[in-house]
Design an enzyme around this catalytic site. Structure first.
Site, PDB file in Angstrom:
ATOM      1  CE  LYS A  38     -40.280   1.951  15.331  1.00  0.00           C
ATOM      2  NZ  LYS A  38     -41.202   1.433  15.745  1.00  0.00           N
ATOM      3  CE1 TYR A 256     -10.812 -15.742  19.011  1.00  0.00           C
ATOM      4  CE2 TYR A 256     -12.058 -14.428  17.499  1.00  0.00           C
ATOM      5  CZ  TYR A 256     -11.009 -14.299  18.369  1.00  0.00           C
ATOM      6  OH  TYR A 256     -10.420 -13.382  18.835  1.00  0.00           O
TER       7      TYR A 256
HETATM    8  C1  LIG Z   1     -42.167   1.198  14.792  1.00  0.00           C
HETATM    9  C2  LIG Z   1     -43.387   1.579  14.475  1.00  0.00           C
HETATM   10  C3  LIG Z   1     -44.021   1.770  13.275  1.00  0.00           C
HETATM   11  C4  LIG Z   1     -43.442   1.227  12.288  1.00  0.00           C
HETATM   12  O1  LIG Z   1     -43.403  -0.045  11.883  1.00  0.00           O
HETATM   13  P1  LIG Z   1     -43.018  -0.954  10.328  1.00  0.00           P
HETATM   14  O2  LIG Z   1     -43.343  -2.268  10.730  1.00  0.00           O
HETATM   15  O3  LIG Z   1     -41.473  -0.794  10.587  1.00  0.00           O
HETATM   16  O4  LIG Z   1     -43.569  -0.211   9.681  1.00  0.00           O
HETATM   17  C5  LIG Z   1     -45.406   2.273  13.443  1.00  0.00           C
HETATM   18  N1  LIG Z   1     -46.128   2.377  14.432  1.00  0.00           N
HETATM   19  C6  LIG Z   1     -45.485   2.155  15.640  1.00  0.00           C
HETATM   20  C7  LIG Z   1     -46.134   2.672  16.864  1.00  0.00           C
HETATM   21  C8  LIG Z   1     -44.328   1.754  15.721  1.00  0.00           C
HETATM   22  O5  LIG Z   1     -43.766   1.524  16.954  1.00  0.00           O
END
Ligand SMILES: *Cc1c(COP(=O)(O)O)cnc(C)c1O
Length: 362
Positions: A38, A256
Site C-alpha cells: 500500500k 530561516y
Molecule cells: C499496513 C497493514 C499491514 C502491514 O503492517 P506493517 O506493520 O507495515 O507490517 C498489515 N495489515 C493491515 C490490515 C495493514 O493495514
C-alpha cells in the site's frame, strides 16, 4: 537515464526487499506470507516492489485502496491475489479480479447480494475487529453473523483477518487478547483460513502464526522488533547533491529564523533536499547525514527544497558530491524518524516525487 544536475537520487535495492521477504516467508512457514505494498510500496514504488516480491515467490498482495489495486493488477497480470484493505463496491473493480476486504456488515450484505444475484460466489476477505476500533466487523456485527451464517451466502470467504494494535510491543496484553478474540470469533463462523500478523506480529511467537501473514514495514527495512537489533536488511538510500559550499565566519547565522549560529569559522554545504521531498522539517538541527562513512551534522532549519550541513571537518565535500541523508548506517529511516519524533513508516511514505529513482535489480 541518469540524474539531472542537482537532483537527489533515491536508490531502492529490490534484491534486498526480495531477501527480506524470503526471510519472513521462512518465518511464516507453514503459512503463506503476503506482501503489503500500500501507499506506493511504502513510498518505494509498489509496482517495482511487487514484481520483485513475485519473483521471490510472493503470491498475495495487499493494497489500501481500489486505485492502488487496479494499478497493481494491470502491472502483475492475472494470478496473484490482490486484496484491497479499504474494500470497494461490488463490481467497482471491473474485470480486475481484486479481492475486497469486507469491513462492516453492510459490506458483507452488498457483496453477498451481488454474489447471489450473479449466481457466482464473490471472493472476499472478512475483517473482524478485535481491538483496533477502526475498520472490521465489530463485536455486535460478529455476533449477528455467528447467529446466522446465511448472511454469508453468496460469498467465497478466502480468509478471515484481524489486525493487531500493539504488535511492536511484545509485552502488551492486547496481543494475546486480540489473538484470543480472533480465535473465538473464527470458531463461531464457517471454517475458513485465517490472516493475523503484520510484520511485528510475525515476531511475537507461535500463537501469532496463521494461514497468511501480512508484513509491510519489515520488507522495507523498518525494524519490526523495536528495542532489539533490526533483523531486516536496509533497502533504500537517499543521496542529495551539494549545490554550494561556502565559508562563514564565527557568529554568522544560517537559514530561516537565523536559528543556527556558527560557533567557529565554518564551511556550510547546501544540498538539494527539503521537506517538500519528505525530509521532514522536524529534523531541523537534529539529523545526521553521511559521507563516505563519516557523519555530517545537519545544521539550521530544513527548508522546502534545501538543507544545510556543517562540513567544516570534511574538506573533501565539494559541489556535485552527494551527501547520504537517509538510509546510511547513521541515518536509517528508523533513526531519522526517532530524531524527527515520528516512525520509519512516515519517513518512507512521505518521500516525495522529485527524486531520480535508481532501482537495483541484482
Ligand atoms: C499496513 C497493514 C499491514 C502491514 O503492517 P506493517 O506493520 O507495515 O507490517 C498489515 N495489515 C493491515 C490490515 C495493514 O493495514
Amino acid at each position: 537515464m541518469s540524474p539531472q544536475t542537482g537532483q537527489p537520487v533515491l536508490t531502492i535495492d529490490l534484491p534486498a526487499i526480495a531477501a527480506n521477504w524470503r526471510d519472513l516467508a521462512a518465518r511464516g512457514a507453514p503459512g503463506a506470507v503476503a506482501g503489503v505494498v500500500k501507499a506506493d510500496g511504502y513510498g518505494l514504488g509498489a509496482i517495482e516492489v511487487a514484481r520483485a516480491l513475485r519473483g521471490a515467490g510472493c503470491r498475495h498482495f495487499f493494497v489500501a485502496c481500489l486505485a492502488e489495486g487496479l494499478a497493481l493488477r494491470a502491472a502483475l497480470g492475472a494470478g496473484p491475489m490482490v486484496a484491497v484493505l479499504e474494500g470497494f463496491a461490488p463490481g467497482e473493480d471491473g474485470d480486475a479480479g481484486l479481492v475486497p476486504v469486507l469491513n462492516a456488515l453492510s459490506d458483507v450484505a452488498a457483496h453477498a447480494a451481488a454474489g447471489r444475484a450473479a449466481g457466482v460466489a464473490r471472493r472476499a476477505i472478512l475483517h473482524l475487529d478485535t481491538g483496533m476500533a477502526r475498520l472490521g466487523l465489530d463485536a455486535g456485527e460478529q455476533a449477528r453473523v455467528m447467529q446466522d451464517h446465511g448472511i454469508l451466502a453468496g460469498l467465497d470467504l478466502i480468509y478471515a483477518m484481524t489486525h493487531l494494535a500493539c504488535a511492536d510491543e511484545p509485552q502488551h496484553p492486547m496481543n494475546a487478547a486480540q489473538a484470543a478474540r480472533f480465535t473465538a470469533a473464527c470458531a463461531g463462523l464457517p471454517a475458513m483460513r485465517r490472516s493475523l500478523a503484520n510484520s511485528s506480529g510475525m515476531f511475537l511467537g507461535p500463537g501469532f502464526g496463521s494461514d497468511l501473514a501480512r508484513p509491510g514495514c519489515a520488507l522495507y527495512g523498518i525494524n519490526p522488533t523495536p528495542g532489539a537489533p533490526n533483523p531486516m536488511r536496509q533497502v533504500m538510500r537517499l543521496d542529495a547533491p551539494v549545490l554550494q559550499v561556502r565559508d562563514i565566519p564565527a557568529g554568522a547565522s544560517v537559514g530561516y529564523g537565523a536559528s543556527w549560529v556558527a560557533q567557529r569559522a565554518s564551511r556550510i554545504a547546501t544540498v538539494a533536499v527539503g521537506y517538500a521531498d519528505g525530509y521532514l522539517r522536524s529534523l531541523s538541527g537534529r539529523a545526521m547525514g553521511e559521507f563516505q562513512g563519516r557523519p555530517v551534522p545537519l545544521v539550521a532549519r530544513v527548508s522546502m527544497d534545501l538543507t544545510t550541513f556543517d562540513v567544516t571537518d570534511l574538506p573533501d565535500i565539494a559541489v556535485g558530491r552527494r551527501i547520504t541523508v537517509l538510509g546510511g548506517a547513521r541515518c536509517t529511516p528508523d533513526e531519522a524518524a526517532a530524531r524527527a519524533g515520528t516512525i520509519g513508516y512516515e519517513m518512507l511514505t512521505g518521500l516525495g516525487a522529485r527524486y531520480h529513482r535508481d532501482y537495483l535489480r541484482g
